[in-house]
Design an enzyme around this catalytic site. Structure first.
Site, PDB file in Angstrom:
ATOM      1  NE  ARG A 243      47.100  45.175  14.000  1.00  0.00           N
ATOM      2  CZ  ARG A 243      46.670  44.089  13.366  1.00  0.00           C
ATOM      3  NH1 ARG A 243      47.509  43.338  12.676  1.00  0.00           N
ATOM      4  NH2 ARG A 243      45.384  43.759  13.406  1.00  0.00           N
ATOM      5  CD  GLU A 272      49.479  47.964   7.842  1.00  0.00           C
ATOM      6  OE1 GLU A 272      50.270  47.564   8.697  1.00  0.00           O
ATOM      7  OE2 GLU A 272      48.437  47.384   7.541  1.00  0.00           O
ATOM      8  CG  HIS A 290      48.203  44.037   7.194  1.00  0.00           C
ATOM      9  ND1 HIS A 290      47.925  44.923   8.193  1.00  0.00           N
ATOM     10  CD2 HIS A 290      47.861  42.817   7.693  1.00  0.00           C
ATOM     11  CE1 HIS A 290      47.437  44.288   9.249  1.00  0.00           C
ATOM     12  NE2 HIS A 290      47.389  42.998   8.956  1.00  0.00           N
TER      13      HIS A 290
HETATM   14  C1  8YV Z   1      43.471  40.912   9.114  1.00  0.00           C
HETATM   15  C2  8YV Z   1      45.228  40.971  10.913  1.00  0.00           C
HETATM   16  O1  8YV Z   1      43.358  40.607   7.801  1.00  0.00           O
HETATM   17  O2  8YV Z   1      43.568  39.691  11.974  1.00  0.00           O
HETATM   18  C3  8YV Z   1      44.430  40.538  12.072  1.00  0.00           C
HETATM   19  O3  8YV Z   1      44.690  41.055  13.170  1.00  0.00           O
HETATM   20  O4  8YV Z   1      46.212  41.598  11.072  1.00  0.00           O
HETATM   21  C4  8YV Z   1      44.908  40.678   9.523  1.00  0.00           C
HETATM   22  O5  8YV Z   1      45.403  39.451   9.196  1.00  0.00           O
HETATM   23  C5  8YV Z   1      43.029  42.327   9.330  1.00  0.00           C
HETATM   24  O6  8YV Z   1      43.225  42.717  10.645  1.00  0.00           O
HETATM   25  C6  8YV Z   1      41.564  42.502   8.965  1.00  0.00           C
HETATM   26  O7  8YV Z   1      40.894  43.428   9.776  1.00  0.00           O
END
Ligand code: 8YV
Length: 328
Positions: A243, A272, A290
């Site tokens: 993140r 983001e 992402h």
């Molecule tokens: C997801 C991600 O695609 O799962 C996670 O925490 O960062 C990503 O890979 C995204 O969060 C979908 O809500």
């Protein structure tokens, strides 16, 4: 008489097979446009659904939860990270939060290695040069990157994804170091020949590559602060597929621009989809939109997990992937 199907509102477009199955099982309302839901639309949704099938693009804070209707009992997030959801407030309001761990581990680890190699070996710069018609022939000193084998990799957060990265990295000849709340089991430590650093500061000062894999919580916000980033050596690179908020992005951009670190490979950003404009101009910044879990397989499996969590709850059981405040 058959029990009433729960009203499930899905905030973004999900893979077709997932949407078809959700429609069969639940009273499902889909997002046909795939536009991220506005605050107004989210307030409307939580006011009239039993289950919100959310994603990272929904900000589910205390204010939104306060607007939830009596019916809302489950937020079934499509994704592993839940830093966009105020889990303690949801739980206190009697709303269960679930996520989709496990099924995106390998794909995210693969993308982490991709970023590591792309950054060290200048892959994007090279590809851009060829596409721009600027490749004029081989030269002994052209496009020199840095060797991967033998480098010291410092992993921050040795959970599922951090460990999957370590396994891959070991196969590439990297030396594995890590900082975590606690050391991994002796079995995993031996398998990876990994060195545990209790002090993040000390690890940072000694690594060639840093890769971030901790969850984003109040405790890890700006874990890589400006002060800590300054501990890195000038040849070090920083990779982040976790993140954006875990790293002080403006400080990172400044250090990269000044040559205090050698490169960054980022799949996630602090604000983001906005990205620090300095990063956009630097050739030694490999930036991705992402896409850590962006494979057909992962997204279908994530959808399957969302369905299982809703179905289990609907059948009166505890959903398997509940996120509890104490886990954060
Ligand atoms: C997801 C991600 O695609 O799962 C996670 O925490 O960062 C990503 O890979 C995204 O969060 C979908 O809500």
């Amino acid at each position: 008489m058959a029990a009433r199907k729960p009203k499930v509102i899905v905030t973004r477009k999900l893979p077709d097979s997932v949407e078809v199955r959700m429609r069969e099982l639940f009273d499902t309302e889909l997002n046909e446009t795939d536009e991220p839901m506005s605050r107004k639309a989210l307030i409307d949704a939580v006011g009239r659904c039993d289950v919100l099938a959310s994603t990272i693009t929904d900000r589910i804070d205390a204010g939104l939860i306060a607007k939830a209707g009596e019916k809302l009992k489950l937020i079934a997030n499509f994704g592993a990270g839940v830093d966009h959801i105020d889990v303690p407030v949801a739980n206190a309001a009697g709303i269960i939060v679930t996520n989709t761990p496990g099924v995106l581990t390998e794909d995210t680890a693969d993308l982490t290695m991709t970023l590591m190699m792309a950054t060290l070996r200048r892959v994007v710069e090279g590809a851009n040069m060829v596409q721009a018609g600027e490749f004029t022939g081989w030269a002994p000193t052209a496009m020199l990157g840095r060797r991967i084998t033998g480098k010291r990799l410092g992993i921050i957060g040795m959970g599922r994804i951090g460990t999957a990265v370590a396994r891959r990295a070991k196969a590439f000849g990297l030396q594995i170091h890590y900082h975590n709340r606690k050391p991994v089991s002796p079995r995993v430590s031996e398998e990876l020949e990994a060195t545990y650093w209790d002090s993040l500061d000390q690890m940072l000062a000694r690594m060639d590559i840093i890769s971030v894999h901790s969850p984003h919580t109040p405790a890890t916000f700006h874990l890589l602060s400006g002060r800590r980033l300054k501990l890195l050596q000038p040849h070090a690179i920083v990779i982040n597929t976790a993140r954006g908020g875990i790293i002080d992005e403006p400080a990172l951009a400044d250090l990269l621009a000044s040559g205090a670190i050698a490169g960054v490979g980022l799949d996630v950003f602090e604000l983001e989809p906005r990205i620090n404009p300095k990063l956009l101009k630097l050739p030694n910044a490999v930036l991705l939109p992402h896409m850590g879990s962006a494979t057909v397989e992962a997204r279908v499996d994530m959808g399957e997990k969302v369905i299982i969590n809703i179905k289990t709850w609907m059948d009166g059981h505890k959903p398997p992937d509940r996120v509890l405040p104490q886990m954060l």
